[in-house]
Design a protein around this motif. Structure first.
Motif, PDB file in Angstrom:
ATOM      1  N   ALA A  74      24.885  45.999  26.427  1.00 59.53           N
ATOM      2  CA  ALA A  74      26.220  46.092  27.427  1.00 59.53           C
ATOM      3  C   ALA A  74      25.993  46.031  28.679  1.00 59.53           C
ATOM      4  N   SER A  75      24.710  45.796  29.331  1.00 66.39           N
ATOM      5  CA  SER A  75      24.265  45.948  30.455  1.00 66.39           C
ATOM      6  C   SER A  75      24.695  44.315  31.203  1.00 66.39           C
ATOM      7  N   GLY A  76      25.525  44.724  32.295  1.00 67.12           N
ATOM      8  CA  GLY A  76      25.881  43.474  33.052  1.00 67.12           C
ATOM      9  C   GLY A  76      27.227  42.918  32.543  1.00 67.12           C
ATOM     10  N   THR A  77      27.921  43.247  31.494  1.00 67.83           N
ATOM     11  CA  THR A  77      28.788  42.653  30.725  1.00 67.83           C
ATOM     12  C   THR A  77      30.139  43.828  30.973  1.00 67.83           C
ATOM     13  N   SER A  78      31.148  43.166  30.685  1.00 69.88           N
ATOM     14  CA  SER A  78      32.323  44.054  30.727  1.00 69.88           C
ATOM     15  C   SER A  78      33.318  43.568  29.447  1.00 69.88           C
ATOM     16  N   VAL A  79      34.167  44.370  29.341  1.00 70.58           N
ATOM     17  CA  VAL A  79      35.087  44.224  28.075  1.00 70.58           C
ATOM     18  C   VAL A  79      35.955  42.794  28.312  1.00 70.58           C
ATOM     19  N   ILE A  80      36.435  42.521  29.601  1.00 69.23           N
ATOM     20  CA  ILE A  80      36.971  41.298  29.732  1.00 69.23           C
ATOM     21  C   ILE A  80      36.203  40.190  29.754  1.00 69.23           C
ATOM     22  N   ASP A  81      35.088  40.087  30.150  1.00 65.54           N
ATOM     23  CA  ASP A  81      33.801  39.179  29.888  1.00 65.54           C
ATOM     24  C   ASP A  81      33.887  38.863  28.307  1.00 65.54           C
ATOM     25  N   ARG A  82      33.661  39.875  27.416  1.00 69.63           N
ATOM     26  CA  ARG A  82      33.624  39.458  26.009  1.00 69.63           C
ATOM     27  C   ARG A  82      35.024  39.066  25.494  1.00 69.63           C
ATOM     28  N   LEU A  83      36.030  39.180  26.045  1.00 71.20           N
ATOM     29  CA  LEU A  83      37.494  38.652  25.555  1.00 71.20           C
ATOM     30  C   LEU A  83      37.526  37.221  25.749  1.00 71.20           C
ATOM     31  N   GLY A  84      36.865  36.670  26.679  1.00 72.08           N
ATOM     32  CA  GLY A  84      36.870  35.266  27.138  1.00 72.08           C
ATOM     33  C   GLY A  84      37.913  34.870  28.155  1.00 72.08           C
ATOM     34  N   PRO A  86      39.674  34.523  31.711  1.00 72.22           N
ATOM     35  CA  PRO A  86      39.281  34.029  33.195  1.00 72.22           C
ATOM     36  C   PRO A  86      39.683  35.343  33.994  1.00 72.22           C
ATOM     37  N   ALA A  87      38.634  35.646  34.923  1.00 75.30           N
ATOM     38  CA  ALA A  87      38.964  36.967  35.570  1.00 75.30           C
ATOM     39  C   ALA A  87      40.299  36.545  36.590  1.00 75.30           C
ATOM     40  N   PRO A  88      41.039  37.500  36.814  1.00 76.73           N
ATOM     41  CA  PRO A  88      42.136  37.274  37.843  1.00 76.73           C
ATOM     42  C   PRO A  88      41.638  37.198  39.247  1.00 76.73           C
TER      43      PRO A  88
END
Length: 120
Positions: A74-84, A86-88
């Motif tokens: 999980a290092s360097g990633t977040s839950v939102i990154d895994r969902l696919g 785009p970041a707000p």
């Protein structure tokens, strides 16, 4: 690797449960309860208590190993990154001329506008 450690962890948990349930329920492992003879401060270590210690230590080791493996994945990633998704994007405030915190003041005496909450 993680699946192998997880399966070993589950087998250790089931083994630990089984060994604990097979022990006497008098509290003999703690040196309390039991007969009325001479009570010693240290109870004799039985085979079941030794197996319990070994299984407990192995269970803790596999728990720590699973924690380390999960942290490395999980290092360097977040839950939102895994969902696919785009970041707000950061948007500018609606009223850039108003100083910060002044919108928290009550309305002036001549202001007759209804007080409606805004969704920011």
């Amino acid at each position: 690797m993680e699946n192998v450690v997880l399966i070993i962890h589950l087998l250790l948990a089931l083994g630990l449960i089984a060994v604990v349930l097979m022990q006497r329920s008098e509290g003999g492992g703690l040196g309390m309860g039991g007969g009325g003879g001479a009570m010693t401060g240290r109870a004799a270590a039985t085979a079941l208590s030794k197996v319990t210690w070994v299984l407990a230590i192995a269970f803790i080791v596999t728990s720590i190993t699973l924690t380390v493996i999960a942290a490395q994945k999980a290092s360097g990633t977040s839950v939102i990154d895994r969902l696919g998704f785009p970041a707000p994007e950061a948007s500018e405030p609606a009223t850039p001329n108003v100083p910060a915190g002044s919108d928290l003041l009550p309305p002036s005496a001549g202001d007759n506008a209804p007080l409606v909450p805004k969704a920011d």
